[in-house]
Design a protein around this motif. Sequence first.
Motif, PDB file in Angstrom:
ATOM      1  N   ASP A   8       6.725  44.234 -20.430  1.00 51.87           N
ATOM      2  CA  ASP A   8       5.856  45.307 -20.895  1.00 51.87           C
ATOM      3  C   ASP A   8       5.029  45.781 -19.707  1.00 51.87           C
ATOM      4  O   ASP A   8       4.217  45.022 -19.149  1.00 51.87           O
ATOM      5  N   THR A  10       2.518  47.512 -19.491  1.00 56.00           N
ATOM      6  CA  THR A  10       1.074  47.537 -19.698  1.00 56.00           C
ATOM      7  C   THR A  10       0.489  46.131 -19.826  1.00 56.00           C
ATOM      8  O   THR A  10      -0.723  45.975 -19.975  1.00 56.00           O
ATOM      9  N   ASP A  11       1.332  45.115 -19.747  1.00 57.48           N
ATOM     10  CA  ASP A  11       0.891  43.727 -19.857  1.00 57.48           C
ATOM     11  C   ASP A  11       0.082  43.354 -18.612  1.00 57.48           C
ATOM     12  O   ASP A  11       0.586  43.485 -17.490  1.00 57.48           O
ATOM     13  N   THR A  35       9.539  48.082 -20.719  1.00 56.44           N
ATOM     14  CA  THR A  35       9.066  48.795 -21.905  1.00 56.44           C
ATOM     15  C   THR A  35       7.550  48.951 -21.798  1.00 56.44           C
ATOM     16  O   THR A  35       6.930  48.504 -20.832  1.00 56.44           O
ATOM     17  N   GLY A  36       6.971  49.563 -22.802  1.00 57.50           N
ATOM     18  CA  GLY A  36       5.522  49.672 -22.850  1.00 57.50           C
ATOM     19  C   GLY A  36       5.087  50.987 -23.457  1.00 57.50           C
ATOM     20  O   GLY A  36       5.795  51.998 -23.333  1.00 57.50           O
TER      21      GLY A  36
END
Length: 378
Positions: A8, A10-11, A35-36
């Motif tokens: 992710d 945005t992690d 992903t994200g």
Amino acid sequence: MSPVPELDLTDPAVTSDPFAAYGAAREQGPLAKLTGPGFPPMWVLTRHAEARAMLTDQRFALSEASYQRPEVPEHCRPYLRTMQEMEGAEHARLRRLATPAFAARRALDFRPEIEKVVARYLDALPAEGPVDLLAEFAQPLPMEVVCALVGVPEAQRPRWHEYGAAVVQVSGDGFAAAVPGIIDSSRTLVAHPDSAMLAHLANAGLTETESVALVWQLVLAGQTPANFIANSVETLLSHPDQLDLLRAEPDRWPGAVEELMRWCGSQLLTIPRRATEDVDLHGVRIRRGEPVTASIAAANRDPRVFADPDRFDVRRSAGAHLGFAHGPHFCLGASFARVQAEVALTALLDRFPGLRVLEAKRVPDPGTWRLAGLTVAW
């Protein structure tokens, strides 16, 4: 086959330490998925050999959508189509004509000009810290080098710095206003070349549109050394044994720049390609049109290529890194970027032998390993 790992974008674990995050995915297999929220799903190659193979695979092509900008004046749009949007014979022709202007010999010939620019910025730093080295040195330096390279008159350079800061934002009112400023000024420079670079391009047979587009590409890509120089200063100051070695053996500096590019290069991912057909890639069906990138952060620390890859060592032979990408779209200005980084780092560290970091603020950017500020003192 084991499931493809997902990251992710945005992690915080990915943005705060992308080398560990991408490295963990690399050890599960050569392919992962990014992903994200706000990001379209994208495939990513995490191992060195597989990344290199994708970057030379004609089934994966760069997109041409980036220069089709509705907010840009109509007369500017043809000049925004750079070699980054070209493939095949068209790209090969332009690359063949332009490459000699960016040869390592020409970069070395231009080194005295870079040294003058670096010296001016160092002279302008205060006698004592603290100072934000990113804002006062690393950020403005590459744009000034670009101006010197293409012959921008001294009086116009402050405006070019403003334009450059706006175009790297990629969007917004500032971007839309800066594009005609760069393009119209570049057309004048190309029509009356006052630099060895533009004179060579004209003599090589580039059209006016192609030459102006190349200047535009220099403005975009030529500012990326800012992040690399700042990262390198932080790295060297946090590895005093390696800095001491360089001071004792300055002939190691060219190799050290390569190791710094491997270790803390600012680009974490290559420019995405799109599959031009359905492709079976390492057990996964990549559909036509799906984006695919390579993780430079993971490939540059692949233990299959680099022994003890998580150790920073200026004695390492790190020339196989992917910091300048690979294949037909290998960074055209790599030789100039190397010389600029070496001149900037050696001059800075010689001028201020007691340099120390007071604060280094990182930006949580999934695509770029960069600082928001680098406060130093001496």
